[in-house]
Structure formats: C-alpha cells, structure tokens
Design a protein around this motif. Sequence first.
Motif, PDB file in Angstrom:
ATOM      1  N   ALA A  28      47.493   7.424  21.298  1.00  0.00           N
ATOM      2  CA  ALA A  28      46.751   6.806  20.289  1.00  0.00           C
ATOM      3  C   ALA A  28      46.863   8.005  19.243  1.00  0.00           C
ATOM      4  O   ALA A  28      46.791   7.680  17.972  1.00  0.00           O
ATOM      5  CB  ALA A  28      45.509   6.273  20.442  1.00  0.00           C
ATOM      6  N   GLU A  29      46.209   9.092  19.539  1.00  0.00           N
ATOM      7  CA  GLU A  29      45.882  10.096  18.713  1.00  0.00           C
ATOM      8  C   GLU A  29      47.001  10.624  17.994  1.00  0.00           C
ATOM      9  O   GLU A  29      47.288  10.765  16.818  1.00  0.00           O
ATOM     10  CB  GLU A  29      45.259  11.358  19.111  1.00  0.00           C
ATOM     11  N   ALA A  30      48.092  10.542  18.654  1.00  0.00           N
ATOM     12  CA  ALA A  30      49.765  10.955  18.257  1.00  0.00           C
ATOM     13  C   ALA A  30      49.994   9.912  17.192  1.00  0.00           C
ATOM     14  O   ALA A  30      50.625  10.288  16.055  1.00  0.00           O
ATOM     15  CB  ALA A  30      50.503  11.144  19.532  1.00  0.00           C
ATOM     16  N   TYR A  31      49.987   8.562  17.526  1.00  0.00           N
ATOM     17  CA  TYR A  31      50.479   7.699  16.600  1.00  0.00           C
ATOM     18  C   TYR A  31      49.662   7.693  15.463  1.00  0.00           C
ATOM     19  O   TYR A  31      50.002   7.640  14.173  1.00  0.00           O
ATOM     20  CB  TYR A  31      50.105   6.385  17.315  1.00  0.00           C
ATOM     21  N   ILE A  49      39.132   2.183  15.769  1.00  0.00           N
ATOM     22  CA  ILE A  49      39.714   1.013  15.779  1.00  0.00           C
ATOM     23  C   ILE A  49      39.418   0.248  14.507  1.00  0.00           C
ATOM     24  O   ILE A  49      40.601  -0.226  13.819  1.00  0.00           O
ATOM     25  CB  ILE A  49      39.452   0.344  17.082  1.00  0.00           C
ATOM     26  N   GLU A  50      38.246  -0.100  14.254  1.00  0.00           N
ATOM     27  CA  GLU A  50      37.802  -0.657  12.982  1.00  0.00           C
ATOM     28  C   GLU A  50      38.512  -0.008  11.553  1.00  0.00           C
ATOM     29  O   GLU A  50      38.894  -0.673  11.042  1.00  0.00           O
ATOM     30  CB  GLU A  50      36.203  -0.730  12.976  1.00  0.00           C
ATOM     31  N   LYS A  51      38.047   1.577  11.763  1.00  0.00           N
ATOM     32  CA  LYS A  51      38.794   2.010  10.330  1.00  0.00           C
ATOM     33  C   LYS A  51      40.404   1.684  10.348  1.00  0.00           C
ATOM     34  O   LYS A  51      40.825   1.634   9.198  1.00  0.00           O
ATOM     35  CB  LYS A  51      38.436   3.290  10.566  1.00  0.00           C
ATOM     36  N   ALA A  73      48.449   2.980  16.982  1.00  0.00           N
ATOM     37  CA  ALA A  73      47.267   3.790  17.478  1.00  0.00           C
ATOM     38  C   ALA A  73      46.291   2.789  17.784  1.00  0.00           C
ATOM     39  O   ALA A  73      45.497   3.100  18.961  1.00  0.00           O
ATOM     40  CB  ALA A  73      46.780   4.550  16.137  1.00  0.00           C
ATOM     41  N   VAL A  74      45.992   1.702  17.082  1.00  0.00           N
ATOM     42  CA  VAL A  74      45.082   0.739  17.523  1.00  0.00           C
ATOM     43  C   VAL A  74      45.638   0.288  19.027  1.00  0.00           C
ATOM     44  O   VAL A  74      44.539   0.025  19.707  1.00  0.00           O
ATOM     45  CB  VAL A  74      45.119  -0.542  16.428  1.00  0.00           C
TER      46      VAL A  74
END
Length: 72
Positions: free
Chosen positions: A31-34, A67-69, A43-44
């Motif tokens: 997720a961080e990489a995406y 996720i919200e951001k 990422a989400v």
Amino acid sequence: MHKGDMDAAISRFQDAISERANFAKPRLLIAEAYEKKGDKESAVKYYKEYLQVFPSAPDKSKIEKKIEKLGG
C-alpha cells in the motif's frame, strides 16, 4: 523499496503474501509503495486488506485516515 524501485518491491511483497496469506505487513508495505507511485486506488485496496488481515493493528486509526484521504 528503500532503493526506490517500487515495482520490484511490490513484486516481492506479493510473493510474501502468496507464501503466507495471513501475513499483514507485506500488504501495508505494498500500500505504501503504491501510494508513493501515486496509484491511490491500489494503495487503498491494500490498506483495506491490511486492516482485514490485522483488524487489531496498532496503527488502525492512522491507516483508516490514509484510506479516507486517498478517497477510499
């Protein structure tokens, strides 16, 4: 990932997931990489998977905010 090759890192983390489906950390790292690549949708997806696999994660509220951001 720390070398800057996000695609190679993602591939390695996916290998780790395929070896141990209940392993949460690679999902967080993917997720961080995406997110670094600017692929918000992926990422989400992986942040959500991380929380599904590790619902009691100590960083749960931080991840939910990410996720919200990101629009998830």
